[in-house]
Scaffold this motif. Structure first.
Motif, PDB file in Angstrom:
ATOM      1  N   TYR A  33     -31.733  47.449  -7.422  1.00  0.00           N
ATOM      2  CA  TYR A  33     -32.391  47.051  -6.209  1.00  0.00           C
ATOM      3  C   TYR A  33     -31.284  46.600  -5.181  1.00  0.00           C
ATOM      4  O   TYR A  33     -30.332  46.062  -5.542  1.00  0.00           O
ATOM      5  CB  TYR A  33     -33.215  45.990  -6.217  1.00  0.00           C
ATOM      6  N   TYR A  35     -31.292  44.555  -1.469  1.00  0.00           N
ATOM      7  CA  TYR A  35     -32.004  43.514  -0.882  1.00  0.00           C
ATOM      8  C   TYR A  35     -31.267  43.097   0.451  1.00  0.00           C
ATOM      9  O   TYR A  35     -29.941  43.095   0.501  1.00  0.00           O
ATOM     10  CB  TYR A  35     -32.273  42.146  -1.550  1.00  0.00           C
ATOM     11  N   PRO A  43     -35.255  37.262   0.038  1.00  0.00           N
ATOM     12  CA  PRO A  43     -34.682  38.601  -0.036  1.00  0.00           C
ATOM     13  C   PRO A  43     -35.856  39.587   0.304  1.00  0.00           C
ATOM     14  O   PRO A  43     -36.931  39.476  -0.231  1.00  0.00           O
ATOM     15  CB  PRO A  43     -34.107  38.602  -1.529  1.00  0.00           C
ATOM     16  N   LEU A  45     -36.729  43.568   0.056  1.00  0.00           N
ATOM     17  CA  LEU A  45     -36.243  44.573  -0.643  1.00  0.00           C
ATOM     18  C   LEU A  45     -36.171  45.887   0.160  1.00  0.00           C
ATOM     19  O   LEU A  45     -36.812  46.299   1.094  1.00  0.00           O
ATOM     20  CB  LEU A  45     -37.594  45.240  -1.737  1.00  0.00           C
ATOM     21  N   GLN A  48     -35.280  50.443  -3.977  1.00  0.00           N
ATOM     22  CA  GLN A  48     -35.233  50.346  -5.506  1.00  0.00           C
ATOM     23  C   GLN A  48     -34.961  51.860  -6.236  1.00  0.00           C
ATOM     24  O   GLN A  48     -35.734  52.670  -6.026  1.00  0.00           O
ATOM     25  CB  GLN A  48     -36.446  49.895  -5.988  1.00  0.00           C
ATOM     26  N   ASP A  56     -38.753  53.327  -4.567  1.00  0.00           N
ATOM     27  CA  ASP A  56     -39.489  52.620  -3.434  1.00  0.00           C
ATOM     28  C   ASP A  56     -38.378  52.624  -2.237  1.00  0.00           C
ATOM     29  O   ASP A  56     -37.404  51.985  -2.691  1.00  0.00           O
ATOM     30  CB  ASP A  56     -40.231  51.584  -3.473  1.00  0.00           C
ATOM     31  N   LEU A  91     -27.956  41.886  -0.649  1.00  0.00           N
ATOM     32  CA  LEU A  91     -27.764  41.587  -2.040  1.00  0.00           C
ATOM     33  C   LEU A  91     -28.296  42.989  -3.068  1.00  0.00           C
ATOM     34  O   LEU A  91     -29.024  43.588  -2.752  1.00  0.00           O
ATOM     35  CB  LEU A  91     -28.860  40.583  -2.449  1.00  0.00           C
ATOM     36  N   GLU A 103     -36.190  40.148 -15.757  1.00  0.00           N
ATOM     37  CA  GLU A 103     -35.364  39.451 -14.834  1.00  0.00           C
ATOM     38  C   GLU A 103     -34.523  40.080 -14.255  1.00  0.00           C
ATOM     39  O   GLU A 103     -33.884  41.117 -14.529  1.00  0.00           O
ATOM     40  CB  GLU A 103     -34.672  38.194 -15.397  1.00  0.00           C
ATOM     41  N   GLN A 104     -34.288  39.908 -13.032  1.00  0.00           N
ATOM     42  CA  GLN A 104     -33.296  40.667 -12.119  1.00  0.00           C
ATOM     43  C   GLN A 104     -32.011  39.760 -12.084  1.00  0.00           C
ATOM     44  O   GLN A 104     -32.081  38.548 -12.109  1.00  0.00           O
ATOM     45  CB  GLN A 104     -33.857  40.671 -10.565  1.00  0.00           C
ATOM     46  N   PHE A 106     -28.806  39.223  -9.974  1.00  0.00           N
ATOM     47  CA  PHE A 106     -28.002  39.431  -8.671  1.00  0.00           C
ATOM     48  C   PHE A 106     -26.728  39.405  -8.623  1.00  0.00           C
ATOM     49  O   PHE A 106     -25.848  38.608  -9.229  1.00  0.00           O
ATOM     50  CB  PHE A 106     -28.637  38.449  -7.706  1.00  0.00           C
ATOM     51  N   GLY A 107     -25.959  40.155  -7.654  1.00  0.00           N
ATOM     52  CA  GLY A 107     -24.595  40.104  -7.527  1.00  0.00           C
ATOM     53  C   GLY A 107     -24.440  38.970  -6.488  1.00  0.00           C
ATOM     54  O   GLY A 107     -25.306  38.503  -6.059  1.00  0.00           O
TER      55      GLY A 107
END
Lengths: 115, 112
Positions: A33, A35, A43, A45, A48, A56, A91, A103-104, A106-107
């Motif tokens: 993803y 964001y 965030p 989106l 994706q 998307d 992100l 779960e996502q 994130f960086g």
């Protein structure tokens, strides 16, 4: 512990210039993803991916933004030309696959400032 | 239109008290709802997930409830500590859409 890598961490550019952000997801994560987060907001989106396919991109301003994940691993988000309103945190996140049960991760994000 | 609402005003509480944050939604039928913590200048970190058929989920000092009739999730932190100060985001997706949507988050400030 595996982490999502993003670079650069900070980017300052002038409007009308081109910028590119890179993301390397956690190994084995099929879903990636991108964001955009404006200060004080959640965030939003932009795009994706599932492997190398776009799932998307309805919120991606396609006249100036592009994203790719050619080999289904790392990904690049590009803005050309950058506008003042693009200043935000970008992100990247990854998850095992497409599902809200995952779960996502994130960086650290890329903070973009457009002057 | 679809909407996720989290209180935009910061929640200020004293250390040791229970913090309760609210996530309301309209025109969604989420199969899952997630809560994340975000510290300034960092990416969000996953905390808890709750499914539509679960009413409550716990993890250490954290508790999440999910009321699909009220279209609301509550996030509780018991025995709060100054280190719990952060912004807390809820995220959900409708069953089958696979597209996650985040609320704007609520800032929690725990005073020593």
């Amino acid at each position: 512990e595996a982490e999502v890598a993003q670079s650069p961490r900070y980017k300052i550019t002038e409007k009308s210039q081109a910028v590119a952000f890179w993301c390397d997801p956690i190994s084995g994560h099929a879903t990636l993803y991108w964001y955009r987060q404006i200060l004080g907001q959640g965030p939003e989106l932009l795009v994706q991916f599932q492997d190398e396919s776009v799932v998307d991109d309805s919120q991606l301003p396609k006249d100036r933004f592009s994203a790719e994940r050619l080999k289904g691993v790392d990904s690049t988000l590009k803005i050309q030309p950058a506008e003042l309103g693009d200043s935000a945190m970008y992100l990247c996140a990854s998850s095992l696959d497409l599902s809200g049960r995952n779960e996502q991760f994130f960086g650290p994000g890329t903070r973009l400032t457009v002057l | 239109s679809q909407k996720i609402e989290q209180n935009s005003e910061a929640l200020n509480i004293q250390e040791g008290k229970t913090a309760t944050l609210t996530c309301n939604y309209t025109n969604y039928s989420p199969a899952y709802l997630q809560w994340y913590r975000q510290d300034p200048g960092r990416g969000p970190v996953f905390l808890l997930l709750i499914r539509e058929n679960e009413k409550e989920k716990r993890k250490e000092r954290l508790k999440v409830t999910f009321d699909t009739t009220l279209k609301q999730s509550l996030f509780h932190i018991t025995a709060s500590q100054p280190a719990d100060s952060a912004t807390y985001l809820c995220a959900l997706e409708s069953g089958g859409s696979y597209i996650p949507t985040f609320g704007r988050g609520t800032s929690l400030i725990v005073h020593p």
